[in-house]
Design an enzyme around this catalytic site. Structure first.
Site, PDB file in Angstrom:
ATOM      1  N   ASP A 210       0.827  -1.203   0.000  1.00  0.00           N
ATOM      2  CA  ASP A 210       0.000   0.000   0.000  1.00  0.00           C
ATOM      3  C   ASP A 210       0.868   1.262   0.000  1.00  0.00           C
ATOM      4  O   ASP A 210       1.853   1.349   0.739  1.00  0.00           O
ATOM      5  CB  ASP A 210      -0.873  -0.030   1.264  1.00  0.00           C
ATOM      6  CG  ASP A 210      -1.983   0.993   1.259  1.00  0.00           C
ATOM      7  OD1 ASP A 210      -2.849   0.925   0.371  1.00  0.00           O
ATOM      8  OD2 ASP A 210      -1.993   1.868   2.152  1.00  0.00           O
ATOM      9  N   GLU A 262      14.297 -14.605   0.818  1.00  0.00           N
ATOM     10  CA  GLU A 262      14.641 -15.719   1.712  1.00  0.00           C
ATOM     11  C   GLU A 262      13.692 -16.896   1.480  1.00  0.00           C
ATOM     12  O   GLU A 262      13.911 -18.001   1.949  1.00  0.00           O
ATOM     13  CB  GLU A 262      14.517 -15.281   3.185  1.00  0.00           C
ATOM     14  CG  GLU A 262      15.547 -14.257   3.626  1.00  0.00           C
ATOM     15  CD  GLU A 262      15.151 -13.587   4.952  1.00  0.00           C
ATOM     16  OE1 GLU A 262      14.255 -14.112   5.660  1.00  0.00           O
ATOM     17  OE2 GLU A 262      15.744 -12.538   5.254  1.00  0.00           O
TER      18      GLU A 262
END
Ligand code: NOJ
Length: 546
Positions: A210, A262
């Protein structure tokens, strides 16, 4: 896994679910996670690759959940974390990836950090997570600068000290219940790393970020000359705003990229209202986000020359950084495109339309253009987002009574702007059911137009002329012909009012400008947004093989 599967987001069609308006299992009139899980089969049948959910986190709902009080829990309105897990499990079983929203620019004023900041003294570590400043004027009664809230009114609210005296002011680019974080504070950075990992560990396939052009504010928070008629979220090519589109945000996105990397195959998608596209493309450099909503495309008028220009520019600018374009026509902040494309007066993003607006659209023309525009968009190479209900051809709900409106924009502009409620009305699933099948109780948090009975999904299902079938076929053909990875080549033998190109084996003709028509080219018609004979009339898009 091959490279194409690995980079699923380059070609994906992602369906935006606005949870409060999608499907309500509990019967309280507000959609919820269990409702979503029950309806996932319909989305798999539609043929989308992924879903994106607008916020379902703990929130007082002052901005429909974009005011988050706890970033790592589900609001009871929407269910529980277990409901989230069940929803993700079902989606993954169906082959759908799940993207969640993350709201890093601000929190709710009910967030524990902001409550602690209000209770703590000026200059404290608690206040340093937000943007508190002394007011201007002798008694500090003027806001620290002239910034405006995106929703109207000032971007500052004065706090009250523990002894009841007026205190410092805090910044909120959105509602006064949405204080902005201070992203120069390492504590804020670390907290959001934690939030990212929390949802990644729970199986989220990525984040729609956002206000990804906000977060960093110019040093000294300087005054700014505003254009009040502009797009409320920024995104104009005027002078550099002191809070939208500053270069400092890119350090944050590089850090976030290393967190999502990751994990396997997870993505970041930017809500960044910045222009020109050469600037927006910075959000999708190879060490930043994967996608950025192409709002320049969304905001392009239904005019052939403009469409062609923006498609060219998009492919060039995103291509220059090795990213696909992420096409989009509608979302929960803009007038639905089946209405917007037939508006006859200017309507800046965020202003919305209601019964007293100028230039209200002709419904039939809007639907016809909406279908043509979607059929054009879904042929373009790259990825695309669909906003819930556009596959039903839903128009903007215009006749919402004033007293039912809920968007903070409506309140903060004292009704001068209608805001975004008209694109957020609960979906019609079943024509002959309470709340058109949205909720078993018949309750809906915004009223549904009676005419939506005709647009309910059950009536459209299996009807080859329906908008739902048009989307189903477009998604199937898009996959079958691999158009999302094809190179777009313009077809230049068409008159000015037409957008025509080849993508792989397909030729696509969108007859756009009023009064234009072309003879139907040779080849097999695979898809058409409106009936064609030996002529393709205006406001029609056709896909041909050959
Ligand atoms: C953009 C969101 O899409 C919108 O709905 C929200 O009001 C603002 N950001 C503030 O979070």
């Amino acid at each position: 896994m091959n490279a194409a599967q690995d980079q699923w987001w380059r070609t994906a069609v992602i369906y935006q679910i606005y949870p409060r308006s999608f499907a309500d299992a509990s019967g309280d009139g507000i959609g919820d996670l269990r409702g979503i899980t029950q309806r996932l089969d319909d989305l798999a049948a539609l043929g989308v690759d992924a879903i994106w959910l607008s916020p379902f986190y703990v929130s007082p709902q002052k901005d429909a959940g974009y005011d988050v009080a706890d970033f790592t829990d589900v609001d009871p309105l929407f269910g529980t974390l277990d409901d989230f897990d069940a929803m993700v499990a079902r989606a993954h079983d169906l082959g759908l990836r799940v993207i969640v929203d993350i709201v890093p620019n601000h929190s709710s004023d009910q967030h524990a950090w902001f409550q602690a900041a209000l209770a703590a003294p000026e200059g404290s570590a608690e206040r340093a997570r937000y943007i508190f400043r002394d007011g201007r004027g002798e008694d500090g009664s003027e806001p620290p600068n002239n910034w405006h809230s995106v929703f109207g009114g000032p971007a500052w609210t004065r706090s009250t000290n523990a002894d009841g005296s007026p205190g410092q002011w805090f910044l909120h680019l959105f509602d006064s219940t949405q204080p902005d974080f201070d992203w120069s504070n390492p504590e804020v950075l670390e907290e959001f790393d934690r939030v990212l990992r929390f949802w990644l560990d729970r199986g989220a396939d990525g984040f729609r970020v956002d206000v990804a052009h906000g977060l960093i504010k110019a040093d000294g928070l300087p005054d700014f000359a505003f254009d009040d008629d502009a797009n409320s979220m920024g995104g104009t090519e005027g002078p550099q705003s002191p809070y939208f589109g500053l270069d400092g945000v890119h350090d944050i996105w590089r850090r976030w990229r290393s967190v999502v990397d990751e994990y396997d195959d997870r993505i970041l998608a930017a809500e960044a209202w910045v222009l020109p596209l050469s600037k927006m493309a910075k959000w999708v450099r190879s060490d930043e986000m994967h996608q950025a909503f192409n709002f320049a495309y969304l905001e392009t008028d239904w005019k052939a020359a403009d469409l062609r220009d923006v498609i060219d520019e998009s492919i060039e600018q995103f291509g220059a950084v090795g990213a696909p374009s992420t096409w989009v026509l509608s979302n929960h902040d803009v007038v639905r495109h089946a209405s917007r494309l037939a508006l006859t007066a200017d309507n800046p993003q965020g202003h919305g339309i209601g019964p007293r607006s100028a230039g209200l659209p002709d419904t039939q023309l809007g639907l016809r253009r909406g279908r043509a525009a979607s059929t054009l968009m879904l042929a373009l190479p790259g990825s695309a987002y669909i906003y819930q209900g556009e596959e039903l051809g839903l128009p903007e709900a215009i006749d919402i009574p004033d007293e039912a409106r809920q968007d903070p924009t409506w309140f903060r502009t004292a009704g001068e702007r209608y805001g975004r409620d008209g694109c957020r009305v609960p979906l019609p699933w079943t024509s002959q059911a309470p709340a058109f099948g949205f909720s078993p109780s018949g309750e809906t948090w915004l009223p549904q137009p009676a005419q939506w009975a005709q647009l309910a999904r059950d009536l459209q299902h299996g009807d080859p002329s329906s908008t739902l079938s048009l989307y189903e076929q477009a998604l199937r053909l898009r996959r079958e012909f691999g158009t999302a990875t094809a190179t777009l080549e313009w077809i230049d033998t068409v008159p000015d009012g037409v957008v025509a190109f080849r993508v792989g084996e397909l030729s696509v003709y969108a007859v756009v400008d009023p009064g234009t028509s072309i003879p139907l080219p040779s080849g097999e018609v695979l898809l058409s947004s409106a009936p064609v004979t030996d002529t393709i009339p205006a406001d029609t898009t056709v896909w041909l093989r050959g």
